[in-house]
Write a protein that holds these residues in place. Structure first.
Motif, short mmCIF file in Angstrom:
data_model
loop_
_atom_site.label_atom_id
_atom_site.label_comp_id
_atom_site.label_asym_id
_atom_site.label_seq_id
_atom_site.Cartn_x
_atom_site.Cartn_y
_atom_site.Cartn_z
N ASP B 187 0.86 -1.19 0.00
CA ASP B 187 0.00 0.00 0.00
C ASP B 187 0.89 1.24 0.00
OD1 ASP B 187 0.86 0.41 2.61
OD2 ASP B 187 -0.92 -0.50 3.50
N GLU B 188 0.31 2.44 0.21
CA GLU B 188 1.11 3.66 0.11
C GLU B 188 2.26 3.69 1.11
OE1 GLU B 188 -2.09 6.06 1.14
OE2 GLU B 188 -3.16 5.63 -0.72
N ASN B 213 -6.67 -0.07 1.17
CA ASN B 213 -5.48 0.64 0.69
C ASN B 213 -4.52 -0.24 -0.10
OD1 ASN B 213 -6.48 2.83 2.10
ND2 ASN B 213 -5.40 2.23 3.97
#
Lengths: 226, 245
Positions: B187-188, B213
């Motif tokens: 994810d980010e 996410n």
């Protein structure tokens, strides 16, 4: 089992997660009992063979202990010669080890898999170039139709006196002579259907058909199959 | 050989009483004749019983010789047969005609069956097995459309199912001892472990809870037990495609 440990991160649904090493969909669920109660040891053999397929030599040794008497007994019956039978039995088990990863329990039992490999190898050996000239003579001359029944008597002698095999004997007795001779000469002596036809002095298509309808009658008598 | 001829050879074939040439022809016929294949399976089961009737005492020393020989004998990898491939291909084609979201719905309905499967384990074992197998094929076929090759061999497919990712990995090469495959959710903020897979597994499937996410699933090779963060280059990076956008 490693597959359990792998899933211990708690994010997983156990029923779906699995690892495979033999190309088989194999969640950790025990197999149902095998047909007809003929093989109480079948589930063990399946498990040992699958574990052997993952390189587990202890499981392979356990498989050997379970099946060595069957493999050696069958191979010796076909080959007649104990020294050759020992050699072929060794080859069979080494081949079982090499190919264990390709055993697919969805397609049949481990015992069936090992047994049919052993039979095929014994038959290959008996038909090998060395033996063939000798066999040709025997098929052509020494054996006559009147000797063909000998195959069955010897088998009957060796049939184990377990209850299950009593049933097999009864079922064999229920066949016609030609069905029984065709099946036992082919299976226990390793003759092809053409050779059997010569041995029993019957037309080739007839022998082919008797093998099939004889086996079908045995199947129904033994209650084997789906 | 014509089909009717191969048909009458099922008995001889089950007894190994055919010559090599006949054998090949019967086998070719069995591939296209399911009822013959079924008959052969049944007749082979009879042959198996005939085989079990003759026991013998193996010579002393044979066990030891066999065990010694296998210790120096390499095992063959599992085989993906043409039949398996064809079957998978057929499933894939069938599912390709279904919209991705519809495939996810089918798979998700099958997931309901899995709940029941887990509970019923002590009951109808044969049914359970069949259900799990059909569940696997539905999920695997739905996931197959996203399959990506992995560096070094094998492939991975991912199917998102309402907050869970079904991960299907196939044809995985054997890793050296002490190494495992490790799955990662990206994810980010970076990557997070999603568990490990035995380095000797040929195929593996996982159902993993993922947050909204997570954008992709990655795989690396790590020491046994797994790592907190990847320590080797990623083998594959499969983006999560969320059904219904």
């Amino acid at each position: 089992m490693p597959r359990q440990a792998d899933n211990d991160d708690g994010r997983s649904l156990r029923a779906v997660n699995y690892d495979e090493q033999d190309g088989v969909t194999a969640p950790a669920i025990p197999r149902p009992a095998t047909r007809g109660g003929f093989d109480a040891m079948a589930p063990d053999a399946d498990e040992f063979l699958q574990r052997a397929g993952r390189g587990d030599t202890d499981a392979f040794a356990a498989l050997y202990d379970l099946l060595a008497a069957r493999v050696f007994g069958l191979v010796r019956r076909v080959l007649r010669d104990p020294a050759q039978a020992e050699e072929v039995t060794q080859e069979v088990f080494v081949e079982v080890w090499r190919y264990a990863g390709r055993f697919d329990p969805a397609k049949g039992s481990a015992i069936g898999w090992v047994c049919s490999l052993a039979h095929r190898r014994a038959v290959d050996r008996v038909r090998s170039a060395q033996a063939s000239a000798d066999r040709e003579r025997r098929v052509g001359a020494t054996f006559g139709p009147s000797d063909a029944g000998a195959g069955y008597d010897e088998v009957a002698e060796q049939v184990e006196l377990r209850l299950e095999y009593e049933r097999l004997r009864r079922c064999l007795d229920g066949l016609t002579d030609l069905q029984r001779e065709s099946i036992t000469l082919a299976y226990y002596s390793g003759y092809t259907y053409r050779e059997v036809a010569r041995l029993v002095a019957a037309p080739v298509p007839t022998v082919k058909t008797r093998m099939r309808d004889g086996l079908i009658r045995l199947r129904d008598c033994l209650g084997v199959g789906a | 050989m014509t089909s009717p001829e191969a048909h009458t050879l099922t008995g001889a074939y089950a007894l190994d009483a055919v010559e090599a040439r006949d054998r090949a022809e019967v086998e070719a016929h069995l591939a296209v004749c399911p009822s013959c294949a079924r008959e052969v399976r049944e007749l082979r089961a009879v042959a198996e019983i005939l085989g079990g009737a003759v026991l013998g005492t193996p010579p002393a020393g044979l066990r030891e010789r066999v065990l010694r020989e296998i210790n120096g004998t390499r095992q063959l990898p599992p085989l993906v047969t043409d039949l398996d491939r064809e079957r998978r291909e057929r499933r894939r084609l069938r599912l390709l005609t279904v919209a991705a979201s519809a495939a996810a719905v089918i798979a998700f309905a099958a997931l309901g069956a899995v709940g029941a499967v887990a509970i019923d384990q002590r009951g109808e074992l044969a049914d359970v097995r069949a259900q799990v197998e059909s569940l696997d094929s539905v999920l695997a076929a739905a996931a197959a459309t996203s399959a990506r090759p992995m560096a070094g061999g094998g492939q991975m497919a991912v199917l998102e199912l309402g907050g869970k990712a079904f991960v299907d990995m196939r044809d995985l090469p054997n890793l050296e001892d002490g190494r495992v495959y490790q799955l990662w959710m990206a994810d980010e903020s970076g990557v997070h472990s999603a568990g490990t897979i035995d380095g000797k597994a040929n195929r593996a499937a996982r159902l993993i809870e993922i947050s909204r996410n997570v954008v992709s699933m990655k795989v690396t090779i790590e020491p046994a037990g797994g790592s907190a963060q990847p320590t080797s280059p990623e083998l594959v990076d499969v983006p999560i495609q969320r059904a219904g956008g």
